[in-house]
Design an enzyme around this catalytic site. Sequence first.
Site, short mmCIF file in Angstrom:
data_model
loop_
_atom_site.label_atom_id
_atom_site.label_comp_id
_atom_site.label_asym_id
_atom_site.label_seq_id
_atom_site.Cartn_x
_atom_site.Cartn_y
_atom_site.Cartn_z
N VAL A 119 26.45 17.98 -13.66
CA VAL A 119 26.52 16.60 -13.17
C VAL A 119 25.53 15.82 -14.03
CG1 VAL A 119 26.01 15.04 -11.26
CG2 VAL A 119 27.22 17.19 -10.83
N PRO A 120 26.05 14.95 -14.91
CA PRO A 120 25.22 14.38 -15.98
C PRO A 120 24.27 13.28 -15.50
CG PRO A 120 27.43 13.47 -16.10
CD PRO A 120 27.43 14.47 -14.97
N CYS A 121 23.21 13.69 -14.81
CA CYS A 121 22.29 12.69 -14.31
C CYS A 121 21.47 12.05 -15.44
CB CYS A 121 21.37 13.28 -13.24
SG CYS A 121 20.33 14.62 -13.81
N HIS A 122 21.48 12.68 -16.62
CA HIS A 122 20.75 12.10 -17.74
C HIS A 122 21.43 10.84 -18.26
CE1 HIS A 122 23.74 14.91 -19.41
NE2 HIS A 122 23.80 14.07 -20.43
N ARG A 123 22.64 10.54 -17.77
CA ARG A 123 23.34 9.34 -18.23
C ARG A 123 23.03 8.12 -17.37
NH1 ARG A 123 29.02 12.55 -19.03
NH2 ARG A 123 28.34 13.88 -20.78
#
Length: 191
Positions: free
Chosen positions: A133-137
């Site tokens: 889950v790309p929370c870095h985006r």
Amino acid sequence: MGSLKLSTVSGEKFWFGVLVDEKDRLLESAFNPSRKKVMDSLTRRARKVTGTRPALQPHPLAREMVNLYKGRRVRRVSLDAQYITPFQNRVYQYLRRIPKGRVTTYGMIAEAMKSGPRAVGNAVATNPWSLFVPCHRVVPSDLSVGNYSMNGRISHDSCATKAALLEKEGVPFQDGKVLGSSLWKPGQARP
DNA sequence: TAGCAGATACCTT
DNA sequence: AAGGTATCTGCTA
């Protein structure tokens, strides 16, 4: 809940680890320069869920995690959302829609959800599925890189990792901020 | 343009 | 009911 499996691999300069159930659903993923921190986080979760230690055995999802870190696309992974709150779940649905190479902001997600940016930040910070889950985006509204914790304390290094991940994905930077052209606007909640 | 609160904030336990 | 917050906005100087 049956037995859980824990798998770690090293790649680049990190250790990557996954915790999966008997049906290969991902309960948690973590990565960190310290293998011990990865193990601690995953075993703590396993203990909370089953009361026992997970079995240490290789799992393909750990390799997939390295692929994600390298900016490659991987097959869809089924996540076990049993242990997150409904609010977290709603936030993560948005995160999963952010295209690779784009970013959005805490405020924009909050607006789309009719919630508040700090609450969204709270949910993003507790994302148990690093990289999957790309929370870095998600970045602050001033388009600076913002914070990142990598299952530990927020640090300069982890924020640099967040920036590196975005650059790998093709997000353009200028003066330490992402370009507005890479902003992705979340749509309203889907039924 | 950088720093500082207020938001009758919002979610979690 | 209290406590934490990976935010945003507008106001100050």
